[in-house]
Structures are given as C-alpha cells and as structure tokens.
Design a protein around this motif. Structure first.
Motif, PDB file in Angstrom:
ATOM      1  N   ARG A 144      -1.859  -5.145 -18.118  1.00  0.00           N
ATOM      2  CA  ARG A 144      -3.002  -4.707 -17.040  1.00  0.00           C
ATOM      3  C   ARG A 144      -4.196  -5.665 -17.120  1.00  0.00           C
ATOM      4  N   ARG A 154      -2.046   9.265 -16.503  1.00  0.00           N
ATOM      5  CA  ARG A 154      -3.322   8.260 -15.894  1.00  0.00           C
ATOM      6  C   ARG A 154      -4.047   8.041 -17.328  1.00  0.00           C
ATOM      7  N   ASN A 155      -3.400   7.349 -18.011  1.00  0.00           N
ATOM      8  CA  ASN A 155      -4.143   7.234 -19.454  1.00  0.00           C
ATOM      9  C   ASN A 155      -3.203   5.903 -20.254  1.00  0.00           C
ATOM     10  N   SER A 182     -13.529  11.011  -6.226  1.00  0.00           N
ATOM     11  CA  SER A 182     -12.163  10.460  -6.466  1.00  0.00           C
ATOM     12  C   SER A 182     -12.600   9.477  -7.786  1.00  0.00           C
ATOM     13  N   ALA A 183     -11.711   9.802  -8.943  1.00  0.00           N
ATOM     14  CA  ALA A 183     -11.912   9.056 -10.230  1.00  0.00           C
ATOM     15  C   ALA A 183     -10.440   8.285 -10.264  1.00  0.00           C
ATOM     16  N   LEU A 184     -10.763   7.106 -10.884  1.00  0.00           N
ATOM     17  CA  LEU A 184      -9.782   6.225 -10.765  1.00  0.00           C
ATOM     18  C   LEU A 184      -9.142   5.943 -12.187  1.00  0.00           C
ATOM     19  N   ALA A 185      -7.834   6.195 -12.629  1.00  0.00           N
ATOM     20  CA  ALA A 185      -7.484   5.990 -14.091  1.00  0.00           C
ATOM     21  C   ALA A 185      -7.297   4.746 -14.630  1.00  0.00           C
ATOM     22  N   PHE A 186      -7.131   3.582 -13.824  1.00  0.00           N
ATOM     23  CA  PHE A 186      -6.699   2.139 -14.159  1.00  0.00           C
ATOM     24  C   PHE A 186      -7.925   1.311 -13.686  1.00  0.00           C
ATOM     25  N   PRO A 187      -7.814   0.144 -14.143  1.00  0.00           N
ATOM     26  CA  PRO A 187      -9.056  -0.803 -13.511  1.00  0.00           C
ATOM     27  C   PRO A 187      -8.186  -1.650 -12.323  1.00  0.00           C
ATOM     28  N   PHE A 188      -8.357  -1.067 -11.345  1.00  0.00           N
ATOM     29  CA  PHE A 188      -8.007  -1.349  -9.993  1.00  0.00           C
ATOM     30  C   PHE A 188      -9.136  -2.092  -9.215  1.00  0.00           C
ATOM     31  N   THR A 189      -8.944  -3.438  -8.607  1.00  0.00           N
ATOM     32  CA  THR A 189     -10.062  -3.850  -7.884  1.00  0.00           C
ATOM     33  C   THR A 189     -10.052  -3.040  -6.442  1.00  0.00           C
ATOM     34  N   GLU A 222      -7.631  -3.547  -4.287  1.00  0.00           N
ATOM     35  CA  GLU A 222      -6.154  -2.893  -4.467  1.00  0.00           C
ATOM     36  C   GLU A 222      -6.286  -1.436  -4.325  1.00  0.00           C
ATOM     37  N   VAL A 223      -7.530  -0.934  -4.351  1.00  0.00           N
ATOM     38  CA  VAL A 223      -7.582   0.682  -3.829  1.00  0.00           C
ATOM     39  C   VAL A 223      -7.348   0.652  -2.425  1.00  0.00           C
ATOM     40  N   LEU A 258     -12.872 -11.244  -9.618  1.00  0.00           N
ATOM     41  CA  LEU A 258     -11.433 -11.403  -9.953  1.00  0.00           C
ATOM     42  C   LEU A 258     -10.796 -11.968  -8.599  1.00  0.00           C
ATOM     43  N   VAL A 301      -5.042  13.082  -4.053  1.00  0.00           N
ATOM     44  CA  VAL A 301      -4.964  11.829  -3.139  1.00  0.00           C
ATOM     45  C   VAL A 301      -3.513  11.422  -2.865  1.00  0.00           C
ATOM     46  N   TYR A 344     -14.199  -4.667  -9.668  1.00  0.00           N
ATOM     47  CA  TYR A 344     -13.681  -3.306 -10.223  1.00  0.00           C
ATOM     48  C   TYR A 344     -14.249  -2.180  -9.517  1.00  0.00           C
ATOM     49  N   LEU A 362      -1.723  10.865   0.614  1.00  0.00           N
ATOM     50  CA  LEU A 362      -0.941   9.671   0.936  1.00  0.00           C
ATOM     51  C   LEU A 362       0.414   9.876   1.409  1.00  0.00           C
ATOM     52  N   PRO A 373      -3.384  -3.463 -12.907  1.00  0.00           N
ATOM     53  CA  PRO A 373      -2.776  -2.389 -13.152  1.00  0.00           C
ATOM     54  C   PRO A 373      -1.460  -1.993 -11.803  1.00  0.00           C
ATOM     55  N   GLN A 399     -13.367   4.424  -0.616  1.00  0.00           N
ATOM     56  CA  GLN A 399     -12.285   5.356  -0.358  1.00  0.00           C
ATOM     57  C   GLN A 399     -12.393   5.691   1.189  1.00  0.00           C
ATOM     58  N   ALA A 453      -2.775   7.543  -9.933  1.00  0.00           N
ATOM     59  CA  ALA A 453      -3.817   7.003 -10.492  1.00  0.00           C
ATOM     60  C   ALA A 453      -5.255   7.267  -9.613  1.00  0.00           C
ATOM     61  N   MET A 454      -5.236   7.676  -8.385  1.00  0.00           N
ATOM     62  CA  MET A 454      -6.249   8.302  -7.836  1.00  0.00           C
ATOM     63  C   MET A 454      -6.290   9.716  -7.915  1.00  0.00           C
ATOM     64  N   ILE A 464      -3.611   0.736  -1.219  1.00  0.00           N
ATOM     65  CA  ILE A 464      -2.946   1.607  -1.667  1.00  0.00           C
ATOM     66  C   ILE A 464      -2.859   2.486  -0.457  1.00  0.00           C
ATOM     67  N   ARG A 514      -4.224 -10.100  -6.873  1.00  0.00           N
ATOM     68  CA  ARG A 514      -3.458 -10.281  -8.265  1.00  0.00           C
ATOM     69  C   ARG A 514      -2.233 -10.317  -8.224  1.00  0.00           C
TER      70      ARG A 514
END
Ligand SMILES: Nc1ncnc2c1ncn2[C@@H]1O[C@H](COP(=O)(O)OP(=O)(O)O)[C@@H](O)[C@H]1O
Ligand SMILES: [Mg+2]
Lengths: 258, 356
Positions: free
Chosen positions: B291, B98-99, A82-89, A92-93, B11, B246, A126, B250, B296, A139, B241-242, A96, B15
C-alpha cells in the motif's frame, strides 16, 4: 422520484411520519428544516439506503424491484460526511465512481469531474490530507462520474445531495449549486438537503420544508420561505425579504451578477 | 494518460502503472527465490549439477532425485502457496475491517484454524467411517477452515456495529478469541493419546519442512481457487473503504461482498494453517508495504500481495534453513522477527496521526 407515506420510528421516537414526497426531473428540489427534522432520513429512504419505511419509486419503478447496480445507474448519492479507510489519492476516490453500476466509463471523465468541482490540481493529493470542504467536493466529483449524463436511455438520472454546500466557502457554494442547476437543466433531477435558505431561494425550483418528521410545506421558494413558516419551524424571529437595520453589513448570494 | 505525470509535485496521477511495474518486479524476484529455494539445502545436493546431468541426458542418482523433487520442490511450492494465501487473507481482512492492523494471526483467525486442525487430529477418529473415507487426508484442512470461518464471523459480529468497525474492539476481541481458541486447543491436547500427540507435534512444528506432493495436491488447488475468487473482490473492497452506505450507493451488493470476503479469508487462512501451523505477520507486512509503494487500490494490491507473500515466505524459509544449518529454525520465528517491527511501526504512525 416519488415516495408515499414514509414512516419511521426508532426507539419510541417518530423520525418520519407519513411523509409524501415527489420531485420532478428537470428541477432542483430542496429539502430544508431545522436539525433533526428528518431531512437526512428522508434522503436515505429516497436513495434506498433505508429500507422498509414505505414505497419509493424511481422513474416509475419501485426501488424494491430494482437491483443494486440498476439503481446505481440511475442515481448518485452525496452523503453528509465520508471517512476513508486507506490512503487513496483524490483521483483514485473519483475513479471509484467510474466503476459503479455496470462499470466502465472513461478515465478522462474522472479528471473532468475534478475540474468541474474546481479541484483540477488536486488529483495526486491524499484524500485524507484535504480540508473538509475539499473532501466534500471530491465526493461530489465521484458522484458526478457515477451519473455523468443527466439522461440515460431517455430516462432522467438523479442527484441526491445531503448538505452539499455545508462546509464550502461562498465561491464554491456557487460552483456546486451551478453544477446542480446545470444537471437539472439538462433533464436530470436534483434533490438537495439545504441549510442555506438564500441559496435555496436562488437555486431551487421546489422547496420541501420539514419539521419534526413531517412535511410542513412544499412549493415554490416564494410560497414556502415565508416569514410565518420560518418563525414557526426555526423558532426565532426572522423576517423574510427585509433589509437589515442600518450598519450591519450583509452579503447575499442573490446579488451575484451573471 | 501519461502515467507518471505528476500533479503539483504530488503522487503519480496513476498509481495503477506503479502497481503493474511492481507485479513485473515481484514475478522476477519470486522466480529467483524459487530457484534459490530449490538450490539451497542442508545436503550438498546441487540443483545445477542435477540440471546439467539432465541436460546431458544422464540418469539422476536416486538420492538426488528424492532430495530435489520429493523434498525441495514440494516445499518450495508449498511455501509459495501458503505465503500467497496468508498475504491475500490479510489484505482482504483489512479491507473488510477497513483497518490496516487486521491480520489473521493477530485477530485470532489463525488460532481458530489451529483449534479446528487440532480438533480434527484428536477427535477426527470419532467421525463415522463414511465421513472419514470421504474427507480422508483433507479432514484437517477442512476442519481448520471451519474454525477460521467461525472465528471470522464471530469477530466481525462482535466488532462491527452499523457498518462501523471499532479498532479497539476488534483487536481486544482478537486477543480474547485467541485465548479462548488456545485454551480449547489445550483441552484437546490434554485429551489426545500418544499417537495423536505425535501427529500434533508434527503438525505444530510448522510442517513446511514436511511438505509432500500429497499435501500439495489437497491444498494447492484450494488455495489457488480461493486466490482467484479473492481477485474478484477488488471492486467491492475499494468501495467498502468509503463505508458500507457509499458502497451500496455505488451498486455494490454489500452483504454478499462481506460474506464472500469472510469466506475467502477463512479458506485461505484455514488451508495455510492446516499445512503450516501458525505463521504470523505475513498478512500484515505484505499488504502494508505494498500500500505504501503502490497505493491501496485492491485491483493491483490483491495480485501483488499474492506474489509478494509467496516471495517473502520463500525468503523467510531460506533464512530459516540457512541461518542455523544443518538444523532449521521454525519459520514462524523468522516471520515474527520480521513482522513485529512493521506492526509496531504501523501502530505508532497511526497513533501519531489520529490517536488510533
Ligand atoms: N439510527 C438512529 N437511531 C435513533 N435516532 C435516529 C437515528 N437516525 C436519526 N435519528 C434521529 O432522527 C432525527 C432525524 O435525523 P436526521 O434525519 O438525521 O435529521 P436532519 O434533518 O438534521 O438531517 C434526529 O432526531 C435523529 O437524532
Ligand atoms: Mg442531516
């Protein structure tokens, strides 16, 4: 969980050929086989991600008769990568997963899930900075928060895992397989694509051996992980239950003392 | 849970609390800027003088009333709605692709909206009278929305295969679509007669200066409605985003979410472009900075984008009015000057991290 006559051909190449598959709740069902045998494809058909390959029933109901969120209530899926598009911690993942299905669920569950995959101190890191094995466990924690209780309203829930221990060290392979065992022991169903035959022998109740898009054998590990079959499908002269020649060390997970 | 409990010096654990604090700060900043925007102007008319007059029960002079309530106030409100629309459109587009580089201005969605608006101005007269009567003053906005929608759909088709968006394809397709839309717009301008050319020039100048209550009545409710709908996308965009697979696992209705995201982007961008011409970079600066500051998670990100976008465009508008006073700088120039460095910064950071 039950599937009948799953068939899929892509670009003239047969990927699944009339695969009949069943898995029982309360058991860990492993799918093994060489690369490209169709294991991931079979799991995608079972999860509902791949449509039109044949009828799949979840707790007696056809997947096609269920809505997305209803399926999400009953089964969680751990994909191969699984790749993640944004800097989630990390936390946070995992959270989801809480919002899936009908939504709701307790924030503390996300932290508990992280602790269960042995990542208790990682909540604020991160996700994209973690190692592959750590990401895989995050995951898994996300999937666990999705279907926290192995039973829901008297029905078993299902954990679908694609190579859950592929990038893990030996210790964490146990962590993950123990989670799978516990989930099954509490009444849920686990279906896991596995490469490690020793862990499969140790943790699986049923093994499905896939070879070139077909089911080559299915049954208890004792009856399926045989020298003959392993030699045929993996194409190398392996010996089951044989002590290696003197001098070569070997470490078997089966030697863990509980 | 204790909000700012830190784990291992990393962090903050939650958040979402930062995002909520950010919301409060942004509301305050927005309020201050809104007052400033109403108070500052080329004429010496004073908001405070007028308020004092009102408080004392005195009648306002006609010039005072016109400047404050018919010129400055609609402009302030228009700035806020357009800024919010552009920022939220950017955030949604980025979630969809996703960008973080997807911006309505950069990938051509705004150019599509412009083409729609220009087409409406030039060819609108050819429509049957009944349609014209029905669409009336919102014809330009409607057509801009259609242009933006078509372009977003096309762009998504071209740059996304099997749920994977290629960044390079997306940016290059954006360049191509922008060029195409501009060429077609050129054809329209060529075909226009004198009175249409005057309309076009006015439209093109970035009509935030020409904001009226009439325009606001058309665009305000549409933008507010689309902003409201956008807030419902948060859960779906988080899951996306995943990856699409995925998200589907969900229980997210992936196709419906993507369709709604594209529609929202098109409505927001189309409406904003219809009333303001092309204002770039709000959609990229705002979501990116937020962000960085609060993470995010789209639940906090989308509402904060609306607030921050509104505040930033108000700020840019004030700068544009003050810096060469009594003349005015086109606001698009101000946002571009603020935005390009941020865009390059994101580009370079991503390049360093993963070779784009
Ligand atoms: N989308 C696809 N298009 C073409 N071939 C595919 C596709 N997905 C999988 N395959 C092929 O199907 C076979 C089975 O794939 P997979 O189920 O992923 O194998 P594995 O058992 O290693 O998980 C492989 O040969 C793979 O190349
Ligand atoms: Mg596989």
């Amino acid at each position: 969980m039950e599937a009948r006559g799953l068939t899929l051909a892509l670009g003239g190449k047969t990927i699944l050929e009339s695969v009949d598959f069943t898995a029982a709740p309360g058991e860990v069902t492993a799918i093994v086989g060489p690369n490209g045998a169709g294991k991931t494809t079979l799991l995608k058909a079972l999860s509902g991600e791949l449509k039109g390959v044949g009828p799949v029933r979840l707790n007696g109901t056809a997947l096609t008769d269920l809505r997305g969120w209803q399926v999400a209530e009953m089964r969680g899926v751990l994909p191969q990568a699984s790749a993640l598009a944004f800097p989630f911690t990390v936390i946070e993942v995992v959270r989801i997963g809480l919002s899936s299905g009908r939504g709701g669920g307790d924030d503390r569950r996300a932290l508990q899930a992280l602790a269960r995959v042995d990542l208790a101190g990682f909540a604020g890191r991160y996700y994209n900075d973690l190692s592959g094995g750590e990401q895989q466990r995050v995951q898994l924690a996300r999937v666990l928060t999705q279907i926290w209780e192995p039973m829901s309203e008297g029905q078993p829930r299902w954990l679908l895992l694609d190579e859950p221990v592929a990038s893990l060290d030996v210790g964490h392979q146990f962590t993950v397989m123990d989670i799978a065992r516990e989930f099954a022991a509490s009444g849920g169903g686990v279906i896991a694509v596995m490469h490690d035959l020793n862990l499969t022998a140790m943790f699986a109740d049923k093994v499905w051996v896939m070879h070139r898009g077909r089911v080559a054998a299915s049954g208890a590990p004792r009856d399926t992980l045989t020298t003959d079959l392993m030699q045929t499908i993996y194409g190398c002269p392996l010996q089951v239950n044989t002590v290696p020649p003197l001098g070569i060390p070997f470490v078997l997970p089966q030697t863990r003392v509980s | 849970m204790t909000g700012l409990l830190r784990s291992g010096g990393d962090l903050p654990l939650d958040r979402r609390i930062l995002a909520r604090r950010m919301t409060v700060v942004l509301i305050l900043v927005l309020g201050i800027l809104a007052v400033a925007s109403a108070a500052i102007g080329a004429t010496g008319t004073s908001l405070w003088g007028a308020l004092a007059d009102l408080a004392a029960g005195r009648e306002l002079a006609t010039s005072e009333r016109v400047i404050l309530f018919d010129i400055r106030l609609p402009r302030t409100l228009m700035c806020m709605t357009v800024g919010a629309a552009l920022a939220v459109a950017g955030a949604i587009l980025q979630g969809l692709f996703r960008n973080p580089l997807a911006d309505p201005g950069i990938v051509g969605v705004s150019a599509g909206a412009s083409l729609g608006a220009i087409t409406a101005i030039v060819l609108g007269g050819l429509l049957p009278a009944t349609v014209l009567a029905w669409a009336g003053p919102s014809l330009v906005a409607l057509s801009a929305f259609l242009g933006a929608w078509l372009l977003t759909l096309l762009l998504y088709r071209v740059s996304t295969r099997n749920g994977q968006t290629s960044v390079a394809t997306m940016l290059l397709a954006g360049v191509a679509f922008t060029a195409l839309a501009m060429a077609l717009s050129g054809v329209m301008v060529f075909m226009a007669n004198d009175s249409q050319l005057r309309d076009l020039t006015f439209w093109n100048m970035g009509s935030l200066a020409g904001a009226t209550w009439g325009k606001l009545q058309v665009t305000g409710p549409v933008i507010l409605l689309a902003l409201g709908a956008a807030m419902l996308l948060a859960r779906g965009l988080n899951a996306l985003a995943m990856g699409e697979a995925v998200a589907a696992h969900l229980g997210i209705p992936v196709q419906r979410t993507k369709g709604a995201a594209i529609l929202c982007t098109a409505v927001l961008t189309g409406t904003a472009v219809a009333v303001s011409g092309g204002i770039g970079f709000i959609g990229i600066i705002v979501p990116h900075l937020l962000r960085l500051a609060t993470g995010p998670d789209h639940h906090g990100l989308l509402p904060n984008c609306a607030l921050f976008g509104a505040a930033l465009l108000l700020f840019a508008d004030i700068i544009a009015r003050v810096i060469v006073s009594p003349a005015e700088l086109p606001i698009g120039i101000v946002t571009a000057l603020m935005g390009t460095p941020v865009f390059l910064w994101i580009l370079l950071r991503r390049h360093a991290a993963m070779g784009l």
